[in-house]
Every structure is written in C-alpha cells, then in structure tokens.
Design an enzyme around this catalytic site. Sequence first.
Site, PDB file in Angstrom:
ATOM      1  N   LYS A 109       0.865  -1.189   0.000  1.00 25.19           N
ATOM      2  CA  LYS A 109       0.000   0.000   0.000  1.00 25.19           C
ATOM      3  C   LYS A 109       0.892   1.227   0.000  1.00 25.19           C
ATOM      4  O   LYS A 109       2.026   1.177   0.494  1.00 25.19           O
ATOM      5  CB  LYS A 109      -0.888   0.024   1.251  1.00 25.19           C
ATOM      6  CG  LYS A 109      -2.175   0.792   1.074  1.00 25.19           C
ATOM      7  CD  LYS A 109      -3.179   0.014   0.252  1.00 25.19           C
ATOM      8  CE  LYS A 109      -4.498   0.683   0.134  1.00 25.19           C
ATOM      9  NZ  LYS A 109      -5.506  -0.227  -0.434  1.00 25.19           N
TER      10      LYS A 109
HETATM   11  P1  NAD Z   1     -12.725   7.505  -3.485  1.00 24.90           P
HETATM   12  O1  NAD Z   1     -11.706   8.550  -3.199  1.00 24.90           O
HETATM   13  O2  NAD Z   1     -13.116   7.228  -4.887  1.00 24.90           O
HETATM   14  O3  NAD Z   1     -14.067   7.820  -2.659  1.00 24.90           O
HETATM   15  C1  NAD Z   1     -14.061   8.041  -1.284  1.00 24.90           C
HETATM   16  C2  NAD Z   1     -15.454   8.499  -0.900  1.00 24.90           C
HETATM   17  O4  NAD Z   1     -15.506   8.621   0.531  1.00 24.90           O
HETATM   18  C3  NAD Z   1     -15.825   9.854  -1.466  1.00 24.90           C
HETATM   19  O5  NAD Z   1     -17.177   9.837  -1.887  1.00 24.90           O
HETATM   20  C4  NAD Z   1     -15.665  10.788  -0.272  1.00 24.90           C
HETATM   21  O6  NAD Z   1     -16.462  11.943  -0.360  1.00 24.90           O
HETATM   22  C5  NAD Z   1     -16.138   9.851   0.832  1.00 24.90           C
HETATM   23  N1  NAD Z   1     -15.760  10.320   2.159  1.00 24.90           N
HETATM   24  C6  NAD Z   1     -14.596  10.870   2.577  1.00 24.90           C
HETATM   25  N2  NAD Z   1     -14.698  11.219   3.863  1.00 24.90           N
HETATM   26  C7  NAD Z   1     -15.948  10.893   4.266  1.00 24.90           C
HETATM   27  C8  NAD Z   1     -16.660  10.998   5.473  1.00 24.90           C
HETATM   28  N3  NAD Z   1     -16.098  11.539   6.553  1.00 24.90           N
HETATM   29  N4  NAD Z   1     -17.937  10.545   5.524  1.00 24.90           N
HETATM   30  C9  NAD Z   1     -18.529  10.010   4.439  1.00 24.90           C
HETATM   31  N5  NAD Z   1     -17.907   9.872   3.269  1.00 24.90           N
HETATM   32  C10 NAD Z   1     -16.633  10.305   3.184  1.00 24.90           C
HETATM   33  O7  NAD Z   1     -12.169   6.169  -2.763  1.00 24.90           O
HETATM   34  P2  NAD Z   1     -12.547   4.670  -3.110  1.00 24.90           P
HETATM   35  O8  NAD Z   1     -11.571   4.156  -4.104  1.00 24.90           O
HETATM   36  O9  NAD Z   1     -14.015   4.554  -3.340  1.00 24.90           O
HETATM   37  O10 NAD Z   1     -12.147   3.946  -1.728  1.00 24.90           O
HETATM   38  C11 NAD Z   1     -13.034   3.921  -0.606  1.00 24.90           C
HETATM   39  C12 NAD Z   1     -12.597   2.819   0.342  1.00 24.90           C
HETATM   40  O11 NAD Z   1     -12.578   1.561  -0.356  1.00 24.90           O
HETATM   41  C13 NAD Z   1     -11.192   2.955   0.931  1.00 24.90           C
HETATM   42  O12 NAD Z   1     -11.183   2.379   2.207  1.00 24.90           O
HETATM   43  C14 NAD Z   1     -10.343   2.102   0.011  1.00 24.90           C
HETATM   44  O13 NAD Z   1      -9.152   1.652   0.631  1.00 24.90           O
HETATM   45  C15 NAD Z   1     -11.300   0.958  -0.249  1.00 24.90           C
HETATM   46  N6  NAD Z   1     -11.006   0.181  -1.453  1.00 24.90           N
HETATM   47  C16 NAD Z   1     -10.975   0.766  -2.679  1.00 24.90           C
HETATM   48  C17 NAD Z   1     -10.724  -0.028  -3.804  1.00 24.90           C
HETATM   49  C18 NAD Z   1     -10.755   0.532  -5.193  1.00 24.90           C
HETATM   50  O14 NAD Z   1     -10.649  -0.251  -6.145  1.00 24.90           O
HETATM   51  N7  NAD Z   1     -10.920   1.822  -5.389  1.00 24.90           N
HETATM   52  C19 NAD Z   1     -10.484  -1.404  -3.654  1.00 24.90           C
HETATM   53  C20 NAD Z   1     -10.547  -1.955  -2.385  1.00 24.90           C
HETATM   54  C21 NAD Z   1     -10.818  -1.159  -1.292  1.00 24.90           C
END
Ligand code: NAD
Length: 420
Positions: A109
């Site tokens: 990561k």
């Molecule tokens: P992203 O940046 O695309 O979206 C994050 C979202 O969270 C946004 O809508 C943001 O506004 C929201 N957010 C931020 N702070 C917040 C709060 N205090 N309350 C409510 N919403 C809030 O990120 P993502 O890629 O969707 O990742 C989200 C989670 O999923 C992370 O934990 C990441 O590690 C995990 N994840 C992502 C992937 C991937 O393929 N993108 C894969 C596995 C896990």
Amino acid sequence: MKNDLMANDVFKMASTQFDRAADYLDLDESVRERCKWPKRLITVTVPIQRDSGETEVFFGYRVQHHLSRGPVKGGLRFHPNVTLGEVAALAMWMNWKCALMGLPYGGGKGGITCDPRTMSLKETENLTRRFTTEMLPFIGPETDVMAPDMGTNAQTMAWITDVYSTHAGHLVPSIVTGKPVELLGSEGRNQATGHGVAFTITRAFNKLGIDDTKATAIIQGFGNVGSHAAFTLSRYGVKITGISDVTGAIWNPKGIDVEELVKHVAETKGVKGFSGAEEIDPEEMLIQPCDALVPAALERVINKGNAAKLQCRVLAEGANGPTTPGADAIIEERGDIFLIPDVLCNAGGVTVSYFEWVQNLQHYQWTEQEVLTKLETMLEKAFENVYHFAQTNNMSQRVAALALGIHEVAKVKATRGLFP
Ligand code: NAD
C-alpha cells in the site's frame, strides 16, 4: 519501529485482528513474527511547485508487507490523514486479501499525505510524477504493482505508467493496474470493487433468505467503491435509501435514483443538495434500519459508539478497516448481523487488477463480460470458503477470512524456510 507502528490506531487494529486469527491457527512463533511485520517501509519526500509559485514538500509512503508469494499489490492513496502506520495496516490487509483470493501477490500500500480536493490537476500530476520517480528503485511488474485507492484514479495510474515507461525506454503497462482502458487497462476494472461488494451482499442475502428486490441498503462514501456498489445493487433491485460522502448525507425511503445522483455529483462534487432526497445527519444515517449497511469510505467508522445501535442485517465492508475490534466484539455478541469482512467484500478490485496484470503480461485484452464472469466465479468460491470455515469452526466471518489468508502465507513462508 515496531513501537512506532503499534502507536498508530489503524495498525494496532490490523495487528489485533492478525493476532486473533494467528492464535486460532496456533502459528509457530517464528513464522508468526515473519508474517506479521512488513518487509519494507519506504518513506520519501515529494517536493513540488504549487500553482502559486511556492515550493511545498509532501511526505509519501510505500509499505511492502512481503514478497513471498509474488510481487506486492495494493493501492496508492492521496488523503490528508495518510500516515506510515495507516499505510502499513492497509498493506497487511492486502496480504491476507490476496492470499484468501488465491492471487499470486503479497500485500502493499502507498500514500501521500495531501488534500487532493485543494490541488489543481497540474499539481496532482506533478505530485504523482515526482513520487513515482522517488519510487523507481523499489517498484516493477515483478516487485510492486500499484493501483488506485482513495483520492487517486485511472489518470493517476496513467501518469505512473508514463514515468516508469519513460525510464524503461518502452511501454510497461504491467507496472500498475486500474489504468484507463485505452492505455491497456482492463475492461471492468473501474466498477470491479463496487460490483464485487454488491455481488457478495446478494450472496449474504441468499444465505439469510432476503429477496434482493425487497431489500434496502445504506452506503457511506460515493466514490469509486460506493457509487459502483450503489449502481450494481440498484440494478439487482435493491432500494438505496441513504448515501453519504464528505459533503453530507442524503435520505429517501422510497429509494435514491443512483444515475441521477451520479450526474449531480459530477456537477457539484458531492451528494449534498441532491433534489431527489432529504438531508440527514451522516452519523444518524448509519444507524437507520436497512438490510445492508455498506461503509465505503474511511476506517474505524463502525466503532464502540455505534455498533450496538446498528439496525442492518448485513454489514458489508466496502472500505478497508471500517470496523474496530471493539465494534467487532459487540457485533459478535449480538449475533444478528452477517458481516462480510473487507478482505472478502472489496476483493473484487484486486482480483480484476490481477486480471489486468495477466492481460498486460500476455498482451491480450478480455471483454467486460469475461472479466466480470471470472470475477464472480472467484468471489463466489472465496465467499463459500469463508462461510463454511466460519460455520465449521464456530468463529466470526472476519476471523475465518483472515485465518484462511494468513494460513496460505504462513505455509509459503514455512516451505521457503528462513535465509540465511
Ligand atoms: P474515493 O476517493 O473514490 O471515494 C471516497 C469516498 O468517501 C468519497 O465519496 C468521499 O467523499 C467519501 N468520504 C470521505 N470522507 C468521508 C466521510 N467523513 N464521511 C462520508 N464519506 C466520506 O475512494 P474509493 O476508491 O471509493 O475507496 C473507498 C474505500 O474503499 C477505501 O477504504 C479504500 O481503501 C477501499 N477500497 C478501494 C478499492 C478501489 O478499487 N478503489 C479497492 C478496495 C478497497
């Protein structure tokens, strides 16, 4: 360094989870220690010139948990809260996730402590390019393959590909996954994590006898994971009653029109002010009655403060580490919530990343249908493995999923032996 890592709440949480599963496996002490601690922790400074003309120095991190089963694989996060400890925890979770899914990877990561919402496209590009340059000695298609995470996207991966390929003297698409399709990204990667989250929810509904078309879901986070989970769930007929993001939370008991919300977010950069729903307090939203609650944003949002108040049948961890060990204990004690742990629930992302890497190494492109069908087959298998292991051993779904992943890693470490 061990003490520094343990001083971080997120790392402490990953470590507590590891210890529980390792206790169950009764791991040999030397293998246990080697499994637990990361192989490499890399910290770099990333100086860039801001649009104002001033120079600002950011801190960037990459943690490679181990390389025993193949290159490390894991996202790159741009967020103000990024710390070395958090990145190390996320790398550890990636490890067990890859092993649980049977992918030939270790966990990695990375992240940069910055606020991408306050940066221009040019500043973000410069930050990404400089970070990649600092990482050149440590990454490669057989060493460390990055992917998007919070605050990064396909464009970020395109810039990384460009820097790495420029230094190599030829295009190296397998250096990252989650690239744009025109730069040899995989069909289906963009929606893979959210699609997988929705798929595992329907598998849980199936176990509980819940009809998809009569079910409701609440989603925290409307980025890559949350929006695609919402979209796929609503295609299955699930009504999405609540959605939140960093700008606020919205609520409509009759169901939120996800396609219209995507348009609203594209225009306004947040869910706040969407005309097809009422506003709701974001914390209150999490404890409303629903069939599936999907935290898809931050860590530690389900905690001792709200775990007893949850009114969901399924807790589907779209985000990494959204539930604290304290909340886990309450949920286990309650016994009325079906937990789909993060290492399984959001594994669709790394699984399709693996497909993308395989396609790049083979110089061959699969169709979206092929990708999603293969993804569902692998998720179904992992879901059933975790479910049956948990049932047979009378343990929580989390401990079962982690134990299965850790067992795979421990086997390889023990077989390879300790050098010198
Ligand atoms: P992203 O940046 O695309 O979206 C994050 C979202 O969270 C946004 O809508 C943001 O506004 C929201 N957010 C931020 N702070 C917040 C709060 N205090 N309350 C409510 N919403 C809030 O990120 P993502 O890629 O969707 O990742 C989200 C989670 O999923 C992370 O934990 C990441 O590690 C995990 N994840 C992502 C992937 C991937 O393929 N993108 C894969 C596995 C896990």
